[in-house]
Design an enzyme around this catalytic site. Sequence first.
Site, PDB file in Angstrom:
ATOM      1  N   LYS A 276     -85.526  20.149 -26.902  1.00 55.46           N
ATOM      2  CA  LYS A 276     -84.994  20.586 -28.102  1.00 55.46           C
ATOM      3  C   LYS A 276     -84.787  22.013 -27.978  1.00 55.46           C
ATOM      4  CE  LYS A 276     -86.198  17.108 -31.390  1.00 55.46           C
ATOM      5  NZ  LYS A 276     -85.090  16.658 -31.977  1.00 55.46           N
ATOM      6  N   ARG A 350     -86.268   5.633 -31.491  1.00 54.75           N
ATOM      7  CA  ARG A 350     -85.704   4.233 -31.685  1.00 54.75           C
ATOM      8  C   ARG A 350     -86.383   3.344 -30.555  1.00 54.75           C
ATOM      9  NH1 ARG A 350     -79.743   6.608 -30.571  1.00 54.75           N
ATOM     10  NH2 ARG A 350     -80.728   7.984 -31.906  1.00 54.75           N
TER      11      ARG A 350
HETATM   12  N1  BES Z   1     -86.877  13.342 -34.663  1.00 56.76           N
HETATM   13  C1  BES Z   1     -85.719  13.345 -34.362  1.00 56.76           C
HETATM   14  C2  BES Z   1     -84.654  13.417 -35.405  1.00 56.76           C
HETATM   15  C3  BES Z   1     -84.797  14.549 -36.572  1.00 56.76           C
HETATM   16  C4  BES Z   1     -84.030  15.738 -36.505  1.00 56.76           C
HETATM   17  C5  BES Z   1     -85.653  14.371 -37.804  1.00 56.76           C
HETATM   18  C6  BES Z   1     -84.005  16.639 -37.615  1.00 56.76           C
HETATM   19  C7  BES Z   1     -85.888  15.271 -38.488  1.00 56.76           C
HETATM   20  C8  BES Z   1     -84.931  16.350 -38.746  1.00 56.76           C
HETATM   21  C9  BES Z   1     -85.075  12.514 -33.317  1.00 56.76           C
HETATM   22  O1  BES Z   1     -86.051  12.066 -32.368  1.00 56.76           O
HETATM   23  C10 BES Z   1     -84.019  13.033 -32.425  1.00 56.76           C
HETATM   24  O2  BES Z   1     -84.137  14.117 -31.836  1.00 56.76           O
HETATM   25  N2  BES Z   1     -82.630  12.425 -32.579  1.00 56.76           N
HETATM   26  C11 BES Z   1     -81.562  13.114 -31.805  1.00 56.76           C
HETATM   27  C12 BES Z   1     -80.984  11.801 -31.345  1.00 56.76           C
HETATM   28  C13 BES Z   1     -79.585  12.180 -30.469  1.00 56.76           C
HETATM   29  C14 BES Z   1     -80.461  12.836 -29.035  1.00 56.76           C
HETATM   30  C15 BES Z   1     -79.097  10.879 -30.045  1.00 56.76           C
HETATM   31  C16 BES Z   1     -80.840  13.817 -32.985  1.00 56.76           C
HETATM   32  O3  BES Z   1     -80.826  13.412 -34.049  1.00 56.76           O
HETATM   33  O4  BES Z   1     -80.161  14.730 -32.724  1.00 56.76           O
HETATM   34 MN    MN Z   2     -86.162  13.097 -30.593  1.00 57.41          MN
END
Ligand code: BES
Ligand code: MN
Length: 500
Positions: A276, A350
Amino acid sequence: MATLPSIRISGLGKPSEAVAVIFAEKENKLSDQAVDMVGGDAAFIERAAKISEFEGKKSSFLDVIAPEDSAVDRVIVVGLGDAAELEESDWRNLGGELVGKLKSLKIEKAELRFDAPDASAETLAAFAQGGFLRGYVFDAYKTTKKEEENNADWALSLTIQCGFEAEAAAAWKEAEAVAGGVLLARELVDLPPNALGPVEFAQKAVDLGALGVETEVLDVEQMEKLGMHALLGVGQGSRRPSRLAIMKWNGGKDGDTPIAFVGKGVVFDTGGISLKPGAGMEDMKGDMGGAAAVIGLMHALAARKAPVNVIGVLGLVENMPDGNAQRPGDIVTSMSGQTIEILNTDAEGRLVLADAIWYTQDRFKPSFIIDLATLTGACLVALGTHRAGLFSNDDELAERIHKAGEFTDEKVWRLPLGKEYDKMIDTPNADMRNTGGSRFAGATTAAQFLQRFTNETTWAHLDVAGTAMGSNKNAISQGWASGFGVRLLDKLVKDHYENS
Ligand code: BES
Ligand code: MN
Ligand code: ZN
C-alpha cells in the site's frame, strides 16, 4: 482503559446529589416529577429558561444555579423536544450528550429524574447505554493526561431515578452487558499493531472464558493439517504466526443448531508485496474491525447470558512484505479444495475469510453464517462511512439485518451478488483469482469470492471498511473506533434466534 461512567438505577426519592438533571419537553414543559426533583418550585428554572431562550428543543441544555432554599445546588435541564416522537436511538444519543455535557462542566456526581411520555425500562436503558458508551476514551498510552473533554480520569457517577426501578435495573443490566462488548471491540481496533498481533488477539478470545465462552485456538501447524493455505499464505510474510480462534457460547439447549459469526482479523495490512502507499497506512491497524465486532458480540451475548448457541470464528493474520511473503501470481489451495490465483496480495481479507468460512460451515453446520470484514475500499467509495455494505444469499436474513441496523443506528445497505459478477473472478490459471481485475464493482466481486466458500449455507457478509474504523465523532463515540456491528448483531440475535 479509561474510567467509565458508573450508572445506577434507583426508585423515586429526594435528590441525594447536589446536581439534579431533569427533562423538559418542547416549549419548555416541565413534568410534575421534574418539578418535584428540584424541590417543588421550578420558578427559577422558568426564569432562567426565558433569559437564556431555552425552549426544550431536542439535545439542548440549560444549566442553572439553584436558589438557596432549593433541594439542590444546580439543575441541568435536558431538552427532549417532542418526547413522544423519540426513538430508542434518540434516547441513546441523548444519554451520550448528557454525559458529554456533565463532563465538560466537570460534574462528577449527578442525579437524574427519568420522566417523560413513553418513558420505559427500554428507553431508560438505551439512554444509560449511550452515556456509558460516550465515556470511552482510548488513553492507554497517555502518560500525561490533559484537562480537556477527553480527560479520561474523570469519573462520573450518575444515578437515574424512575418509577419502574426493577424493570429499569434489569434492562440496564442487559444494555450494559452489550455496551461492554462494544467497548471491547473499540479497544481492540484502537490498540496499536505492535501490541496486538494474532497471538495476542487470540488470547483476548481465550479471556472470554471469564464469561463462560469456550475458546479453541488453532496454530499454524494445525491449520496446515486442515489445508488452510489461503489463510496461511497471507500470514507467511509476517514474523508473527497466524491463528484461528474459535469461540463457543452455549446459552441455548444442548444440541440446538448454532448460529455463527466469522470475523476478518488482519492485525495489520501493509498490502504485502502489493504494498500500500505510505500515506494513511497506519489506519490499517484497524483491519481487524470485523474480528473485533465478533469478539465484542460474543462478549455481549455471554455477559447477558443470551439463551442461544453461538459460534464466533476469528481469522487472525498479519499481511507483511517479506522474503517469505506470498507473491502476485502464486496459486494456493484453500481448505475447500478450490484453488486461488493471487493477483494482488492486498486483497488478503477474502483469502483469510475463505478458509475461516469454509471451516465454520464444515465443522458446525450452523443455521447461518454472518461474516464481518473491513474488506474493500470500494465499499467505502460506494457507501461512505454511514452504512456498511450488506450482501446475502437469503432475503429473510438480509431483511432482518437491515431492520436491526435501522433500530440500533448501525445502518447497512444491501448491494448485489450475481452470476455476472461471479464471472469477474474466473481465471484461466486456477479455480478463481482474488480480485475482479478492474476497479469495477470491487465490493461485490469480493463478496462473490466469499460466497464460493459458503457451501450454500445461509450467509450474509457485512463489509465494514467504512464503519468499523475511521469513524466520525458522535453523541456516543469519541470517534475512530466505533465498535460497529456489536449492537446490531446483538439485536438481531435477541429478536429472532433466542429460545424463549
Ligand atoms: N483492508 C483493505 C480494505 C480497506 C480499505 C479497509 C480502506 C478499510 C479502509 C483490504 O484488504 C484491501 O486492501 N482491499 C483492496 C482490494 C483490492 C486490492 C482488490 C482495496 O480495497 O483496495
Ligand atoms: Mn489489503
Ligand atoms: Zn485488508
